[in-house]
Structure formats: C-alpha cells, structure tokens
Design a protein around this motif. Structure first.
Motif, PDB file in Angstrom:
ATOM      1  N   ALA A   1      52.713  67.338 -64.746  1.00  0.00           N
ATOM      2  CA  ALA A   1      53.886  67.367 -63.873  1.00  0.00           C
ATOM      3  C   ALA A   1      55.118  67.878 -64.620  1.00  0.00           C
ATOM      4  CB  ALA A   1      54.145  65.975 -63.301  1.00  0.00           C
ATOM      5  N   VAL A   2      55.267  67.490 -65.871  1.00  0.00           N
ATOM      6  CA  VAL A   2      56.400  67.945 -66.686  1.00  0.00           C
ATOM      7  C   VAL A   2      56.331  69.465 -66.892  1.00  0.00           C
ATOM      8  CG1 VAL A   2      57.396  67.881 -69.003  1.00  0.00           C
ATOM      9  CG2 VAL A   2      56.818  65.753 -67.829  1.00  0.00           C
ATOM     10  N   LEU A   3      55.121  69.980 -67.156  1.00  0.00           N
ATOM     11  CA  LEU A   3      54.969  71.434 -67.301  1.00  0.00           C
ATOM     12  C   LEU A   3      55.370  72.150 -66.020  1.00  0.00           C
ATOM     13  CD1 LEU A   3      51.565  71.739 -69.241  1.00  0.00           C
ATOM     14  CD2 LEU A   3      53.867  72.167 -70.122  1.00  0.00           C
ATOM     15  N   GLY A   4      54.929  71.598 -64.882  1.00  0.00           N
ATOM     16  CA  GLY A   4      55.312  72.185 -63.607  1.00  0.00           C
ATOM     17  C   GLY A   4      56.813  72.125 -63.372  1.00  0.00           C
ATOM     18  N   LEU A   5      57.419  70.986 -63.724  1.00  0.00           N
ATOM     19  CA  LEU A   5      58.866  70.820 -63.554  1.00  0.00           C
ATOM     20  C   LEU A   5      59.640  71.788 -64.448  1.00  0.00           C
ATOM     21  CD1 LEU A   5      61.192  69.220 -62.266  1.00  0.00           C
ATOM     22  CD2 LEU A   5      61.012  67.589 -64.160  1.00  0.00           C
ATOM     23  N   LEU A   6      59.181  71.973 -65.679  1.00  0.00           N
ATOM     24  CA  LEU A   6      59.842  72.911 -66.580  1.00  0.00           C
ATOM     25  C   LEU A   6      59.776  74.335 -66.034  1.00  0.00           C
ATOM     26  CD1 LEU A   6      58.640  71.603 -70.080  1.00  0.00           C
ATOM     27  CD2 LEU A   6      60.956  71.483 -69.134  1.00  0.00           C
ATOM     28  N   GLY A   7      58.619  74.699 -65.490  1.00  0.00           N
ATOM     29  CA  GLY A   7      58.493  76.019 -64.880  1.00  0.00           C
ATOM     30  C   GLY A   7      59.445  76.197 -63.717  1.00  0.00           C
ATOM     31  N   PHE A   8      59.614  75.124 -62.931  1.00  0.00           N
ATOM     32  CA  PHE A   8      60.516  75.182 -61.779  1.00  0.00           C
ATOM     33  C   PHE A   8      61.977  75.267 -62.229  1.00  0.00           C
ATOM     34  CE2 PHE A   8      62.926  73.492 -58.187  1.00  0.00           C
ATOM     35  CZ  PHE A   8      62.338  74.147 -57.126  1.00  0.00           C
ATOM     36  N   VAL A   9      62.350  74.514 -63.247  1.00  0.00           N
ATOM     37  CA  VAL A   9      63.735  74.487 -63.734  1.00  0.00           C
ATOM     38  C   VAL A   9      64.135  75.840 -64.307  1.00  0.00           C
ATOM     39  CG1 VAL A   9      65.273  73.502 -65.480  1.00  0.00           C
ATOM     40  CG2 VAL A   9      63.789  72.001 -64.111  1.00  0.00           C
ATOM     41  N   PHE A  10      63.242  76.456 -65.062  1.00  0.00           N
ATOM     42  CA  PHE A  10      63.555  77.721 -65.718  1.00  0.00           C
ATOM     43  C   PHE A  10      63.070  78.935 -64.918  1.00  0.00           C
ATOM     44  CE2 PHE A  10      63.418  74.647 -69.240  1.00  0.00           C
ATOM     45  CZ  PHE A  10      64.676  74.888 -69.798  1.00  0.00           C
ATOM     46  N   ARG A  11      62.907  78.744 -63.611  1.00  0.00           N
ATOM     47  CA  ARG A  11      62.358  79.806 -62.773  1.00  0.00           C
ATOM     48  C   ARG A  11      63.238  81.066 -62.776  1.00  0.00           C
ATOM     49  NH1 ARG A  11      64.640  76.003 -59.610  1.00  0.00           N
ATOM     50  NH2 ARG A  11      66.008  76.639 -57.883  1.00  0.00           N
ATOM     51  N   GLU A  12      64.552  80.908 -62.833  1.00  0.00           N
ATOM     52  CA  GLU A  12      65.433  82.078 -62.804  1.00  0.00           C
ATOM     53  C   GLU A  12      65.205  82.960 -64.027  1.00  0.00           C
ATOM     54  OE1 GLU A  12      67.250  82.959 -60.321  1.00  0.00           O
ATOM     55  OE2 GLU A  12      66.824  81.160 -59.136  1.00  0.00           O
TER      56      GLU A  12
END
Length: 487
Positions: free
Chosen positions: A452-463
């Motif tokens: 979940a943390v990996l997914g969240l990091l991907g979402f946060v740094f999506r830009e």
C-alpha cells in the motif's frame, strides 16, 4: 496456385520496415511453440501411463470421458484468439483468380495456425502410444479421424459465428448450463462424452459421422464466405448511423473529462473495445485458479493473482494506448492537444475501473480475509504504480488497431515488445517479491502495508512520473506516427 499464395506470404514477412521486430517476435513465438509441443507430447505420455498404472483403468476411455471439455476449451480459444485472414487476401479480388480458389485458400489458412494444430500434437502422440501398446490399428485410426474432424470443426464454427455475438453468448450460456447440470449430477455429460468418443474406437464406422459433418461444414462455410466476398460489400467496414452521447458531469473536468467521455463512447460502441470490457470482467475471476493449485496459495503468487484480478482493465486497455486512437492519432498530433491531459484521462479511467474491481473482488473474502487483503493491496499498487508503468509501455506499442475491422475481441496484433517485457519487472515481479518477503518475516499486515505504501508513493509523485512518461511519448511520437501510417 496455393503454392504461389504461400510464396507471397513468405515475401510479405521479409519486406517492410518492421522486419527486425517481426523476426524477433517470430523467434520468440517459435520458442513458445516448441515449448507447447514438448508439453503436449509429455502430457500424452502422462495421460496414458498415469491412468493405466496409477488409476488402473483404460486410458482411452478416461481420455474420451474428458474430451468434451477439451473440445469446448478449443472452441472458446479459437473464438477469442483466432484471426480471420481477410486483410491479406483482399488484393487477390482484383486479379484474375477464381474466387473459389481464394476462398478455399482462406479456409485452408485457418488450419495452419498453431492454435488449430496444437491439439493434433496430443492426439497423434496418444494414438501412437495406443497402437504401440496393443490397441487395434483400425480402431485407433478411426478414433483419430473422428476426434480430429470434431476439433477442426471449430475452425468453421469460429468463421460462421465470428460476428454474431448474440449467438456466441447464447452458446456460452448453454455450455455453462450443461456443465452445471453435470456438476450437480443432473445430466451425466462426461459419461455421454465417454460413450460418444469411445464409440469411434469401438465401432470405427461411427467415425464417418464427424468426417461427413466436417465436409458439410466446409461447404456451408465456403458458401457463407463466398457470398460476401466482395470489396464493396462483404469485406468493407460496416457503417452505422451515428449517435450523439454525452456524460454531462464529465464536462466540468475540462479536457480530461472530454477525453474520458470519448473513451467511454469508444468502449461502448466497438466490438474490439467491448472485448476489453468483457476481458476485464473475466479477469475478476482469475483468482479462482488459486484454489485449484496449491502453488498459488503462497503469498507471492497470491499477489500475482491480485494484480490480475484488480488490474484486468489496465492490462487490456492501458497498454494499447495510443493504439486504440491510431485511426485519428496523426490528426490529433496536428492539433493543440495537451499530452498531459490526454494521458491523465486514460490514467483516471483505468484507476476508476481498478477501484471498482477492488470493490467487486470483495467476494474473495469468502475464501479468507488474507486473500482479500492481498488483492486489496494489489489493487492499490495497480492504482499508484502499475497504471503509470502501463501507460509508459503504451509509448512503445506501435501496432495499429483498426476498430472497423472484422477482428477478434482480444485485439488484432501482438503488443508484446522487449521493452514491455522489461517493464513487467516493476509491474509484476517487484510487488510479488516485496509482498512475499514482508509476509515471511513480518506477517500479512506488514506485507499489505508495504504494498500500500508503494502504491501511495506512486500516487503522491504521479506528477513527476507523468513528466517522464510524457517525455518518452514525445520521443516516440514520430516513430509512432510513421508506424500508424505504414500499417
């Protein structure tokens, strides 16, 4: 004439700008075919000797009992995957070649694909084992002829019902009903299968029935194709009256909403894209394979299943961006179309469907909350990480998809490239490794949180990630345009 046709096919393979890619893909394909041939030969030996020595029963009767399942699977795979070779024979219609020759060549060509003759590898090997171990030659030969005729019938059924979705759905429901009746022991379908197929060996003259049926369907299919074998009628793209559809609330999201609106319309209107939706729905049940094999119950493979269950739409739709837009992609590139909004619209659409898949996958909690937690974590990883890697892999997909062509539901060309294979490492292997290791040392809670943390990091740094993806799309822009125009 057939020899000349095959010669033209050989020349077409070695001409054009994509010879290197075609050759590489052919090499990989040949390796895969050799693997399946070896596997089918091995399975024929295992099927005979396991049944004879371990089960102490007649191998021919037991195999005949389950052949109905093999026949249905063969029919389904041919309907979903086997192409109708109309594009390659269109140029012959303007030449002084009898149409009956071209139509017969079209029918014969369907038997040359590996999907058609794979089953023959098993059948021929199994018949050889039977003959070597004392079974009567006449009976074995009749069993081979009858069985091969029934399996090759599927080629004709595929051609006849390829564009008749309602009939295909009706047949699918009927087959599912029959297997349900067999499962609940209402109708002994497997017993009937044993009786029918074993009769080809026991009474060889019965093999004439499927042989005559094969000849009859060849004639019917020949007439069916011959009737519409005209450039201005049977092989032209079907034209329908245009309809205006609009999902109003998406308009307030600007360019992104407009692009999503267009994609939803495309998914609803076209057979190829409808197949994407059907395939995505089928992926939801892929996790049920986990309960048929102990291998899939391990944490790493559980994550593998979860990635497919929740990410079916990503894998079937996302990696074909921008191929689904290839018909008007050159025109779009001449307009003031912001790349970021275009790709973000695809990204949001994929993630919306992924989120819905996570909710629907809740029924896996029936098999244990540890299963659903793994699938839930996989869904989060698909949203945060895989959605962006899937878009990145689309930059290397330069295979045109003609949405007006009479093609199969799952797609028209192979979208597998070497770079796409490399991108499978962060998409599949990384979450499997992380989940398996964390579960082994710290338990399921830590494993779910880590994914979940990996997914969240991907979402946060999506830009930031989107900027890299857009840069790659721009780098590949002109080679993509050239490929779409040449196809």
């Amino acid at each position: 004439m057939f020899k000349r046709f095959l010669g033209l096919e050989w020349k077409s393979f070695f001409r054009g700008s994509s010879v290197g890619l075609n050759l590489a893909m052919k090499i990989f394909r040949i390796i895969g075919i050799c693997f399946f041939v070896f596997w089918l030969i091995s399975m024929s030996f295992i099927a005979y000797f396991y049944v004879q020595e371990e089960m102490e029963q007649d191998p021919l009767k037991i195999i005949s009992r389950f052949l109905i399942i093999g026949w249905v699977i063969d029919l389904v795979f041919k309907y979903m995957l086997q192409q109708i070779p109309t594009q390659n024979i269109k140029p012959f219609l303007t030449l002084n070649i009898p149409k009956r020759v071209v139509v017969n060549y079209t029918l014969i060509k369907t038997f040359l694909t590996p999907l058609s003759w794979f089953n023959s590898i098993f059948i021929v090997t199994f018949c050889g084992i039977l003959a070597f171990n004392g079974y009567g030659f006449l009976g074995v030969f009749a069993w081979f002829v009858g069985l091969s005729s029934l399996f090759y019938l599927n080629n004709f059924l595929n051609l006849l019902f390829n564009d008749k979705e309602n009939i295909a759905i009706g047949v699918g429901i009927l087959l599912a009903g029959l297997f349900a009746l067999n499962y609940y022991e209402v109708v002994p379908v497997l017993s009937y299968s044993e009786t029918v197929f074993y009769s080809f060996y026991e009474k060889p003259y019965f093999a004439l029935i499927p042989l005559l049926l094969f000849a009859l369907l060849w004639k019917i299919t020949f007439n069916y194709i011959r009737k519409g074998f005209y450039l201005d009628e049977g092989l032209e793209a079907k034209k329908e009256i245009g309809k205006t559809e609009n999902i109003a609330f998406l308009n307030k999201y600007g360019a992104i909403g407009t692009f999503i609106n267009n994609d939803i319309k495309m998914l609803k209107r076209n057979k190829v894209t409808k197949g994407v939706l059907i395939g995505s729905f089928m992926f939801l049940f892929y996790g049920l394979l986990m309960f048929a094999n102990d291998l899939y119950s391990t944490p790493a493979w559980m994550m593998f299943m979860g990635l497919f269950v929740t990410g079916g739409f990503q894998f079937t739709f996302g990696q074909r961006v921008p191929a689904f837009d290839s018909a008007y992609y050159p025109l779009m590139m001449t307009q003031n179309v912001p790349y970021k909004e275009y790709l973000k619209a695809k990204w949001w659409l994929m993630n919306i469907v992924t989120a819905i898949s996570i909710v629907i996958a809740l029924f896996y909690a029936y098999f244990g909350w540890n299963v659903y937690f793994a699938f839930f974590a996989a869904g989060l990883y698909n949203i945060g990480v895989n959605s962006q890697f899937t878009l990145l892999s689309g930059a290397y997909n330069k295979n045109l998809i003609d949405l007006n062509a009479k093609e199969k539901r799952v797609g028209q060309k192979n979208t597998l490239t070497f770079k796409a294979l490399l991108l499978a490492i962060p998409k599949m292997l990384l979450p499997m490794a992380v989940y398996g290791i964390m579960n082994y040392f710290f338990g399921i809670s830590a494993a779910v949180i880590s994914i979940a943390v990996l997914g969240l990091l991907g979402f946060v740094f999506r830009e930031k990630i989107f900027d890299l993806i857009i840069k790659k799309y721009k780098t590949e822009k002109y080679s993509t345009l050239e490929a779409f125009k040449k196809d």
